[in-house]
Motif scaffolding. Structure first.
Motif, PDB file in Angstrom:
ATOM      1  N   LEU A 240       0.862  -1.146   0.094  1.00  0.00           N
ATOM      2  CA  LEU A 240      -0.021  -0.040  -0.065  1.00  0.00           C
ATOM      3  C   LEU A 240       0.610   1.308  -0.040  1.00  0.00           C
ATOM      4  CD1 LEU A 240      -2.659  -0.993   2.808  1.00  0.00           C
ATOM      5  CD2 LEU A 240      -2.942  -0.798   0.270  1.00  0.00           C
ATOM      6  N   VAL A 241       0.576   2.075  -0.811  1.00  0.00           N
ATOM      7  CA  VAL A 241       1.333   3.536  -0.864  1.00  0.00           C
ATOM      8  C   VAL A 241       0.458   4.449  -0.048  1.00  0.00           C
ATOM      9  CG1 VAL A 241       2.007   5.317  -2.354  1.00  0.00           C
ATOM     10  CG2 VAL A 241       2.131   2.956  -3.328  1.00  0.00           C
ATOM     11  N   MET A 242       1.401   5.073   0.713  1.00  0.00           N
ATOM     12  CA  MET A 242       0.608   6.216   1.816  1.00  0.00           C
ATOM     13  C   MET A 242       1.118   7.652   1.039  1.00  0.00           C
ATOM     14  SD  MET A 242       1.092   4.428   5.350  1.00  0.00           S
ATOM     15  CE  MET A 242       3.004   4.297   4.630  1.00  0.00           C
ATOM     16  N   ASP A 243       0.300   8.633   1.410  1.00  0.00           N
ATOM     17  CA  ASP A 243       0.470   9.836   1.001  1.00  0.00           C
ATOM     18  C   ASP A 243       1.843  10.642   1.495  1.00  0.00           C
ATOM     19  OD1 ASP A 243      -0.254  12.351  -0.344  1.00  0.00           O
ATOM     20  OD2 ASP A 243      -1.435  13.009   0.900  1.00  0.00           O
ATOM     21  N   ASN A 244       2.159  10.584   2.659  1.00  0.00           N
ATOM     22  CA  ASN A 244       3.403  11.377   3.219  1.00  0.00           C
ATOM     23  C   ASN A 244       3.934  10.591   4.412  1.00  0.00           C
ATOM     24  OD1 ASN A 244       1.490  12.157   5.102  1.00  0.00           O
ATOM     25  ND2 ASN A 244       0.778  13.860   3.602  1.00  0.00           N
ATOM     26  N   GLU A 245       4.806  11.372   4.978  1.00  0.00           N
ATOM     27  CA  GLU A 245       5.475  10.634   6.238  1.00  0.00           C
ATOM     28  C   GLU A 245       4.558  10.943   7.313  1.00  0.00           C
ATOM     29  OE1 GLU A 245       9.325  11.300   7.604  1.00  0.00           O
ATOM     30  OE2 GLU A 245       9.986  11.686   5.337  1.00  0.00           O
ATOM     31  N   GLU A 246       3.711  12.067   7.572  1.00  0.00           N
ATOM     32  CA  GLU A 246       2.633  12.135   8.500  1.00  0.00           C
ATOM     33  C   GLU A 246       1.559  11.052   8.537  1.00  0.00           C
ATOM     34  OE1 GLU A 246       4.746  15.868   7.831  1.00  0.00           O
ATOM     35  OE2 GLU A 246       3.710  14.524   6.359  1.00  0.00           O
ATOM     36  N   ILE A 285      -2.686 -11.781   6.811  1.00  0.00           N
ATOM     37  CA  ILE A 285      -2.198 -11.330   5.501  1.00  0.00           C
ATOM     38  C   ILE A 285      -1.174 -10.156   5.607  1.00  0.00           C
ATOM     39  CG2 ILE A 285      -2.977 -10.184   3.200  1.00  0.00           C
ATOM     40  CD1 ILE A 285      -5.566 -11.782   3.868  1.00  0.00           C
ATOM     41  N   ARG A 286      -0.043 -10.384   4.933  1.00  0.00           N
ATOM     42  CA  ARG A 286       1.268  -9.588   5.197  1.00  0.00           C
ATOM     43  C   ARG A 286       1.064  -8.124   4.469  1.00  0.00           C
ATOM     44  NH1 ARG A 286       5.221  -8.295   8.143  1.00  0.00           N
ATOM     45  NH2 ARG A 286       5.320 -10.559   9.027  1.00  0.00           N
ATOM     46  N   ILE A 287       1.030  -6.871   4.820  1.00  0.00           N
ATOM     47  CA  ILE A 287       0.860  -5.715   4.201  1.00  0.00           C
ATOM     48  C   ILE A 287       2.388  -4.859   4.234  1.00  0.00           C
ATOM     49  CG2 ILE A 287      -0.546  -3.637   3.668  1.00  0.00           C
ATOM     50  CD1 ILE A 287      -2.651  -4.865   5.739  1.00  0.00           C
ATOM     51  N   VAL A 288       2.634  -4.494   3.248  1.00  0.00           N
ATOM     52  CA  VAL A 288       3.894  -3.646   3.083  1.00  0.00           C
ATOM     53  C   VAL A 288       3.474  -2.100   2.824  1.00  0.00           C
ATOM     54  CG1 VAL A 288       6.194  -3.178   1.971  1.00  0.00           C
ATOM     55  CG2 VAL A 288       5.535  -5.459   2.167  1.00  0.00           C
ATOM     56  N   PHE A 289       3.925  -1.461   3.585  1.00  0.00           N
ATOM     57  CA  PHE A 289       3.576   0.158   3.412  1.00  0.00           C
ATOM     58  C   PHE A 289       4.641   0.785   2.935  1.00  0.00           C
ATOM     59  CE2 PHE A 289       1.099  -1.601   6.716  1.00  0.00           C
ATOM     60  CZ  PHE A 289      -0.173  -1.117   6.563  1.00  0.00           C
ATOM     61  N   THR A 290       4.337   1.663   2.068  1.00  0.00           N
ATOM     62  CA  THR A 290       5.603   2.448   1.480  1.00  0.00           C
ATOM     63  C   THR A 290       5.093   3.960   1.106  1.00  0.00           C
ATOM     64  OG1 THR A 290       7.161   2.743  -0.307  1.00  0.00           O
ATOM     65  CG2 THR A 290       5.142   1.717  -0.942  1.00  0.00           C
ATOM     66  N   LEU A 291       6.136   4.797   1.033  1.00  0.00           N
ATOM     67  CA  LEU A 291       5.458   6.297   0.460  1.00  0.00           C
ATOM     68  C   LEU A 291       6.056   6.381  -0.891  1.00  0.00           C
ATOM     69  CD1 LEU A 291       7.136   8.283   3.396  1.00  0.00           C
ATOM     70  CD2 LEU A 291       4.739   7.860   3.102  1.00  0.00           C
ATOM     71  N   ASP A 292       6.617   5.431  -1.811  1.00  0.00           N
ATOM     72  CA  ASP A 292       7.106   5.594  -3.076  1.00  0.00           C
ATOM     73  C   ASP A 292       5.603   5.391  -3.853  1.00  0.00           C
ATOM     74  OD1 ASP A 292       9.648   6.172  -2.231  1.00  0.00           O
ATOM     75  OD2 ASP A 292      10.381   4.579  -3.322  1.00  0.00           O
ATOM     76  N   GLY A 293       5.543   6.284  -4.802  1.00  0.00           N
ATOM     77  CA  GLY A 293       4.524   5.790  -5.739  1.00  0.00           C
ATOM     78  C   GLY A 293       3.940   7.497  -6.362  1.00  0.00           C
ATOM     79  N   GLU A 294       2.936   7.395  -7.288  1.00  0.00           N
ATOM     80  CA  GLU A 294       2.770   8.683  -7.759  1.00  0.00           C
ATOM     81  C   GLU A 294       1.755   9.575  -7.095  1.00  0.00           C
ATOM     82  OE1 GLU A 294       2.204   8.613 -12.075  1.00  0.00           O
ATOM     83  OE2 GLU A 294       1.931   6.297 -11.850  1.00  0.00           O
TER      84      GLU A 294
END
Length: 294
Positions: A240-246, A285-294
């Motif tokens: 899952l891509v998140m919007d920002n560090e906050e 179910i494993r979820i990976v979170f990242t900030l990378d993305g458009e």
């Protein structure tokens, strides 16, 4: 095109990682039937791309892999979103020439084709209808399952299938879960998704930014189930891509407060991006979170 739902500030699925029993067989399938290009391949893994730069799907061969069993939690299907209805028509023309068995559904918001990879991992290939045609009643979007009008779709096809077109994204993931109530609480309270549709008491669809769904959740075959063993084929993780560090810090805080373990990666996953951490949902179910993305 509805791909703005798969950009920030929405939280969306960017990548799915699948376990398979035979790498060579699966690479052939995902290239020749589904239409991916191989971005990178090792002795036991392969990452697939449609633009030559980013990967939306990767596979990993599991030694002496166990087959999928009924009643397990994990993947129901991952869903590849094509840019246009013409692309879907071309895809249907392509797989009909290969005599691949398929399922299909017109969900009003989208038209979808369903297949299984050689290990029985579920795949959807779909095109969205224009979002102005979606019917919202407050915060609920109308979805149904009707027969697909193949004649109309094939009339759009122009016979130019050259694999999945650039602009294809991972549209959503649909999960088989053990307990719908606990799962809904996890995805809405910890991760900030909104419920946009319910199918009776055994399935619901969640999204951000008023998409028809970024994640589907059901207990149709998995109520009270447990995850497949580590050495089984099936879903390894999804990103899952998140919007920002906050937003990332808020999700970490929510997860910890609700008693979920947050694992910080020593190094970012190869196809998952920076600032990555992961957790496991109530169904294992494993979820990976990242900030990378458009």
């Amino acid at each position: 095109m509805t791909t703005h739902f798969h950009k920030k500030p929405n939280t969306y699925v960017s990548h799915v990682q699948i376990k398979v029993s035979n790498l060579e067989r699966s690479v052939e399938y995902y290239k020749n039937v589904i239409g991916f290009q191989v971005l990178e391949q090792t002795d036991h893994t392969a990452a697939f791309t449609t633009d030559g730069k980013t990967s939306i799907l990767s596979i990993e061969e599991v030694k002496d892999a166990l087959p999928l069993q009924r009643g397990q939690t994990g993947l129901y299907h991952f869903a590849i979103l094509l840019p246009t209805r013409k692309d879907l028509g071309n895809f249907i023309q392509h797989i009909s020439e290969l005599n691949v068995p398929i399922g299909a559904g017109d969900h009003h918001v989208s038209e979808a084709i369903y297949l299984y990879d050689p290990d029985g991992n579920g795949i959807e290939v779909y095109a969205d209808r224009p979002e102005e045609e979606w019917i919202w009643n407050g915060n609920t979007v109308y979805m149904t399952t009707e027969p697909v009008n193949f004649r109309s779709l094939l009339a759009k096809a122009d016979g130019t299938w050259n694999g999945l077109p650039e602009g294809t994204v991972m549209g959503h993931i649909h999960l088989s879960v053990a307990d719908l109530r606990k799962t809904e609480a996890f995805y809405t309270k910890a991760l900030g998704f909104e419920v946009v549709t319910r199918y009776g008491s055994r399935a619901l669809f969640i999204s951000t930014g008023k998409y028809h769904h970024h994640i589907g959740l059901n207990t149709w075959e998995s109520s009270g189930g447990s995850p497949a063993p580590e050495n089984s084929v099936g879903l390894k993780s999804y990103t899952l891509v998140m919007d920002n560090e906050e937003k990332a810090e808020l999700v970490k805080k929510n997860l910890k407060e609700l008693g979920h373990v947050v694992e910080i990666f020593e190094e970012a996953p190869k196809f998952g991006g920076s600032q990555a951490f992961s957790t496991v949902d109530p169904s294992g179910i494993r979820i990976v979170f990242t900030l990378d993305g458009e």
